[in-house]
Design a protein around this motif. Structure first.
Motif, PDB file in Angstrom:
ATOM      1  N   VAL A  64      -6.069  -7.917 -11.230  1.00  0.00           N
ATOM      2  CA  VAL A  64      -5.833  -9.168 -10.506  1.00  0.00           C
ATOM      3  C   VAL A  64      -6.054  -8.956  -9.011  1.00  0.00           C
ATOM      4  CG1 VAL A  64      -4.044 -10.850  -9.865  1.00  0.00           C
ATOM      5  CG2 VAL A  64      -4.313 -10.151 -12.256  1.00  0.00           C
ATOM      6  N   LEU A  65      -5.545  -7.847  -8.483  1.00  0.00           N
ATOM      7  CA  LEU A  65      -5.727  -7.559  -7.060  1.00  0.00           C
ATOM      8  C   LEU A  65      -7.196  -7.326  -6.722  1.00  0.00           C
ATOM      9  CD1 LEU A  65      -2.662  -5.219  -6.441  1.00  0.00           C
ATOM     10  CD2 LEU A  65      -2.978  -7.557  -5.594  1.00  0.00           C
ATOM     11  N   ALA A  68      -8.813 -10.687  -6.637  1.00  0.00           N
ATOM     12  CA  ALA A  68      -8.367 -11.357  -5.410  1.00  0.00           C
ATOM     13  C   ALA A  68      -9.094 -10.775  -4.201  1.00  0.00           C
ATOM     14  CB  ALA A  68      -6.854 -11.215  -5.247  1.00  0.00           C
ATOM     15  N   SER A  69      -9.280  -9.471  -4.172  1.00  0.00           N
ATOM     16  CA  SER A  69      -9.988  -8.820  -3.074  1.00  0.00           C
ATOM     17  C   SER A  69     -11.410  -9.353  -2.961  1.00  0.00           C
ATOM     18  CB  SER A  69     -10.005  -7.307  -3.310  1.00  0.00           C
ATOM     19  OG  SER A  69     -10.893  -6.666  -2.447  1.00  0.00           O
ATOM     20  N   ALA A  71     -12.478 -12.251  -4.018  1.00  0.00           N
ATOM     21  CA  ALA A  71     -12.393 -13.645  -3.564  1.00  0.00           C
ATOM     22  C   ALA A  71     -12.174 -13.696  -2.052  1.00  0.00           C
ATOM     23  CB  ALA A  71     -11.274 -14.372  -4.304  1.00  0.00           C
ATOM     24  N   VAL A  72     -11.356 -12.792  -1.541  1.00  0.00           N
ATOM     25  CA  VAL A  72     -11.123 -12.707  -0.094  1.00  0.00           C
ATOM     26  C   VAL A  72     -12.439 -12.359   0.612  1.00  0.00           C
ATOM     27  CG1 VAL A  72      -9.998 -11.310   1.692  1.00  0.00           C
ATOM     28  CG2 VAL A  72      -8.670 -12.197  -0.228  1.00  0.00           C
ATOM     29  N   LEU A 116      -5.926  -3.999   0.830  1.00  0.00           N
ATOM     30  CA  LEU A 116      -5.954  -4.371  -0.591  1.00  0.00           C
ATOM     31  C   LEU A 116      -6.365  -3.193  -1.459  1.00  0.00           C
ATOM     32  CD1 LEU A 116      -7.472  -7.965  -0.415  1.00  0.00           C
ATOM     33  CD2 LEU A 116      -5.213  -7.341  -1.302  1.00  0.00           C
ATOM     34  N   TYR A 137     -17.257  -5.527  -2.445  1.00  0.00           N
ATOM     35  CA  TYR A 137     -16.638  -6.360  -1.414  1.00  0.00           C
ATOM     36  C   TYR A 137     -17.680  -6.752  -0.369  1.00  0.00           C
ATOM     37  CZ  TYR A 137     -12.946  -7.623   1.995  1.00  0.00           C
ATOM     38  OH  TYR A 137     -12.125  -8.271   2.884  1.00  0.00           O
TER      39      TYR A 137
END
Length: 156
Positions: A64-65, A68-69, A71-72, A116, A137
């Motif tokens: 999940v993290l 989320a990373s 998406a960030v 993150l 990323y």
């Protein structure tokens, strides 16, 4: 891992340096680097997952993290796209150039990824999944930025 860190810092430095140069907006060229980074990112994430699952099952929180990373990263790419100057040059070509705000957002994005990444690795209790996701990323953030800048250029 030190060699990987040096390579990562060099890649990020080259990307940021390139952002601050005046250059034409290209239809395809702006997606080549994100595509290469994406391939490296997928292999890095696969390596990170393998390093975690060799010791224990992969829990949901690190995944999940990680999502989320990424998406960030897209959010930072969208924000940076707004800071890039886009204009028509004297020959009618569309040019682009990053600003100080673009650089600031790159620095902030790097700090957020670092935080993150450490959280992901802590949650996984093993491996290097968080740090291994750097190229993914970068690919998502830079790809998002370039697509949005190309959209702005097309509107000129």
């Amino acid at each position: 891992m030190n060699g990987d860190l040096v390579i990562a810092v060099l890649v990020v430095g080259l990307v940021v340096r390139q952002q601050l140069r005046t250059r034409p907006v290209r239809r395809i060229g702006s997606l080549i680097i994100p595509a290469v980074l994406g391939v490296l990112g997928v292999s890095g994430i696969a390596f990170g997952i393998a390093s975690v699952v060799k010791d224990r099952p992969l829990a949901a929180l690190p995944v999940v993290l990680l999502v989320a990373s990424l998406a960030v990263a897209a959010g930072f790419g969208a924000a940076r796209a707004r800071t890039v100057r886009v204009w028509r040059g004297p020959q009618g070509e569309v040019l682009r150039k990053g600003t100080a705000a673009t650089t600031g957002l790159w620095v902030a994005a790097g700090g957020v990824h670092l935080g993150l990444g450490l959280w992901i690795d802590h949650a996984a209790r093993a491996g290097v999944l968080g740090t291994a996701s750097l190229y993914a990323y970068l690919a998502i953030g830079l790809g998002t930025q370039n697509l949005l800048v190309r959209g702005r250029a097309a509107a000129l």
